[in-house]
Scaffold this active site. Structure first.
Site, mmCIF file in Angstrom:
data_model
loop_
_atom_site.group_PDB
_atom_site.id
_atom_site.type_symbol
_atom_site.label_atom_id
_atom_site.label_comp_id
_atom_site.label_asym_id
_atom_site.label_seq_id
_atom_site.Cartn_x
_atom_site.Cartn_y
_atom_site.Cartn_z
ATOM 1 N N ARG A 24 35.254 157.147 13.975
ATOM 2 C CA ARG A 24 36.659 157.490 13.638
ATOM 3 C C ARG A 24 37.294 156.419 12.746
ATOM 4 O O ARG A 24 38.284 156.665 12.073
ATOM 5 C CB ARG A 24 37.495 157.724 14.900
ATOM 6 C CG ARG A 24 37.756 156.521 15.731
ATOM 7 C CD ARG A 24 38.765 156.841 16.866
ATOM 8 N NE ARG A 24 39.028 155.642 17.648
ATOM 9 C CZ ARG A 24 38.242 155.208 18.639
ATOM 10 N NH1 ARG A 24 37.172 155.909 18.981
ATOM 11 N NH2 ARG A 24 38.531 154.092 19.297
ATOM 12 N N SER A 25 36.702 155.215 12.738
ATOM 13 C CA SER A 25 37.256 154.148 11.873
ATOM 14 C C SER A 25 36.428 153.978 10.601
ATOM 15 O O SER A 25 36.615 153.032 9.845
ATOM 16 C CB SER A 25 37.268 152.814 12.631
ATOM 17 O OG SER A 25 37.941 152.953 13.844
ATOM 18 N N ASN B 167 44.217 132.949 22.666
ATOM 19 C CA ASN B 167 43.249 133.742 23.435
ATOM 20 C C ASN B 167 42.354 134.614 22.549
ATOM 21 O O ASN B 167 41.267 135.012 22.951
ATOM 22 C CB ASN B 167 43.963 134.640 24.455
ATOM 23 C CG ASN B 167 45.000 135.534 23.820
ATOM 24 O OD1 ASN B 167 46.007 135.045 23.312
ATOM 25 N ND2 ASN B 167 44.778 136.839 23.845
ATOM 26 N N VAL C 141 40.007 141.288 18.083
ATOM 27 C CA VAL C 141 38.984 140.231 18.185
ATOM 28 C C VAL C 141 37.981 140.345 17.035
ATOM 29 O O VAL C 141 37.605 139.342 16.418
ATOM 30 C CB VAL C 141 38.271 140.286 19.557
ATOM 31 C CG1 VAL C 141 37.098 139.307 19.596
ATOM 32 C CG2 VAL C 141 39.259 139.975 20.687
ATOM 33 N N LYS D 253 36.950 136.738 37.910
ATOM 34 C CA LYS D 253 36.184 136.305 36.738
ATOM 35 C C LYS D 253 36.310 134.796 36.538
ATOM 36 O O LYS D 253 35.334 134.113 36.236
ATOM 37 C CB LYS D 253 36.681 137.023 35.481
ATOM 38 C CG LYS D 253 36.286 138.483 35.378
ATOM 39 C CD LYS D 253 36.915 139.121 34.150
ATOM 40 C CE LYS D 253 36.596 140.596 34.032
ATOM 41 N NZ LYS D 253 37.295 141.236 32.864
ATOM 42 N N THR E 251 37.313 146.497 13.531
ATOM 43 C CA THR E 251 38.715 146.880 13.281
ATOM 44 C C THR E 251 39.641 146.474 14.441
ATOM 45 O O THR E 251 40.855 146.631 14.346
ATOM 46 C CB THR E 251 38.831 148.409 13.082
ATOM 47 O OG1 THR E 251 38.315 149.054 14.259
ATOM 48 C CG2 THR E 251 38.041 148.859 11.857
ATOM 49 N N GLY F 201 45.829 140.002 25.157
ATOM 50 C CA GLY F 201 44.631 140.048 26.004
ATOM 51 C C GLY F 201 44.262 141.467 26.394
ATOM 52 O O GLY F 201 43.105 141.750 26.700
ATOM 53 N N CYS G 204 38.643 135.194 28.288
ATOM 54 C CA CYS G 204 39.507 134.277 27.516
ATOM 55 C C CYS G 204 40.146 133.211 28.410
ATOM 56 O O CYS G 204 40.186 132.029 28.054
ATOM 57 C CB CYS G 204 40.580 135.061 26.770
ATOM 58 S SG CYS G 204 41.326 136.368 27.710
ATOM 59 N N HIS H 52 47.396 132.117 25.533
ATOM 60 C CA HIS H 52 47.392 132.046 27.001
ATOM 61 C C HIS H 52 47.742 130.621 27.426
ATOM 62 O O HIS H 52 47.321 129.643 26.788
ATOM 63 C CB HIS H 52 46.005 132.361 27.550
ATOM 64 C CG HIS H 52 45.620 133.812 27.538
ATOM 65 N ND1 HIS H 52 46.474 134.838 27.176
ATOM 66 C CD2 HIS H 52 44.433 134.406 27.832
ATOM 67 C CE1 HIS H 52 45.840 136.000 27.263
ATOM 68 N NE2 HIS H 52 44.603 135.772 27.658
HETATM 69 C C1 2RA Z 1 43.287 139.797 29.455
HETATM 70 N N1 2RA Z 1 41.483 138.245 29.920
HETATM 71 O O1 2RA Z 1 43.955 138.814 29.127
HETATM 72 C C2 2RA Z 1 41.825 139.646 29.844
HETATM 73 C C3 2RA Z 1 40.917 140.371 28.899
HETATM 74 N N2 2RA Z 1 41.006 139.878 27.581
HETATM 75 O O2 2RA Z 1 43.749 140.963 29.499
#
Ligand code: 2RA
Length: 340
Positions: free
Chosen positions: A39-40, A316, A14, A215, A11, A161, A130, A243
């Site tokens: 809950r969903s 993204n 992504v 990251k 839900t 994101g 992403c 992005h």
């Molecule tokens: C963001 N890359 O854009 C991080 C997690 N999706 O918030």
């Protein structure tokens, strides 16, 4: 003969995209399960022209299921991914939980598809962050040709994101600017995001970089090549989806902009749109819903011996998450989990 596939977190933004992309790419599915928290329970989600009702993740038995695409936070993944893996279901996880585990492959199929062969060590494969995914798709073909020494990247990351709450916050704040009587509760960002930019994604680390920037460094080294030096500045911008990244690359060997453009034009997963005229480049709004990683503004960097600048844009929620996860499942099917 197809696969029995579970989408965990069906839900969320992504999870819904995972279902859309499985259907769009006609992944060979014999049976599909949309899983979500209690809950969903019963929420309806689309899978192509079908409607699925979500099932309870907590009581779901993964025995006999082939692949589970996980799109839930690290805390919940820590509980349910080992359960699925132990039941013999291969987990493809979009959270950051397993990305840096030496026994878990971190995969972008256009870059290191062969890494899926190591899936059986933990029966888990990790999806990258992403902002990393779109960047390494661009770096890999150039690295193969001229060996990258150093990457300096600034990101312009959309609010999706940070999930549905981030989208709601931008929407509510923007409305409130025009309707001062509107009130909203800022709950995701430390400063106003509407008509603003925020140089802070995820938490701050001891050395002053944010975890989002860390990251990009760690994941590029694991996916492409540990010799590549990366330094990143990750910025949140008032865009809903898509992005963008300004990437400066220094090479060991000379590479001119024309050859770089030709290499990128031929590279998997990339669409080059690069004209030195009004509108001759891609912007985030134009990439939404597309599978491609778009590259524009390819040009020499005259301040260093072997340098190229470029602009990189991608959806993204797709290449940055759901599409890459489905591509990993496709690669798994082609390389190790052959059916039929
Ligand atoms: C963001 N890359 O854009 C991080 C997690 N999706 O918030």
């Amino acid at each position: 003969m197809g696969y029995r596939i579970a989408v965990v977190g069906a839900t969320g933004n992504v999870g819904r995209e995972m279902l859309n992309i499985l259907a769009e790419r006609e992944f060979p599915v014999d049976e599909i399960a949309a899983l979500a928290s209690r809950r969903s329970l019963g929420t309806e989600v689309s899978f192509g022209d079908r409607t699925l009702k979500t099932q309870d993740l907590d009581t779901f038995d993964f025995t006999g299921w082939d692949i589970a695409l996980f799109a839930i936070g690290s805390d919940a993944t820590r509980i349910y991914a080992p359960k699925a893996a132990k039941a013999g279901c291969v987990v493809i996880d979009n959270s950051s939980l397993y990305r840096y585990d030496p026994d878990v492959p971190l995969v972008v199929p256009e870059v290191n598809a062969q890494a899926v062969d190591g899936y059986a060590r933990k029966n888990i494969i990790a999806n990258p962050n992403c902002s990393t995914a779109q960047m390494v798709v661009a770096l890999k073909p150039l690295h193969d040709r001229a060996r990258i020494k150093r990457v300096v990247v600034s990101t312009y990351q959309s609010v999706s994101g940070s999930g549905k709450d981030g989208i709601d916050e931008l929407w509510d704040q923007t409305k409130a600017v025009y309707n001062p009587t509107d009130d909203y509760q800022a709950k995701v960002y430390p400063k106003q995001i509407a008509f603003n930019v925020i140089p802070h994604i995820d938490v701050f680390m001891e050395d002053g970089q944010t975890k989002e920037e860390w990251k990009m460094v760690a994941e590029t080294k694991k996916i492409v090549d540990p010799v590549i030096k990366v330094t990143a500045t990750c910025v949140r911008v008032p865009v809903f989806v898509g992005h963008a990244e300004a990437i400066n690359i220094e090479f060991e060997d000379h590479l001119d902009e024309a050859e770089a453009r030709d290499i990128l034009r031929e590279a998997p997963g990339i669409m080059v749109i690069d004209k030195r005229e009004d509108g001759g480049y891609v912007t985030p709004i134009e990439c939404v819903g597309d599978f491609a990683t778009f590259i524009s503004r390819i040009r020499q960097d005259p301040t260093i011996d072997n340098g190229i600048n470029l602009w990189c844009v991608s959806d993204n929620l797709r290449k940055g998450a759901a599409l890459n996860a489905v591509q990993i499942a496709e690669t798994l099917g082609q390389r190790v989990l052959k059916k039929g």
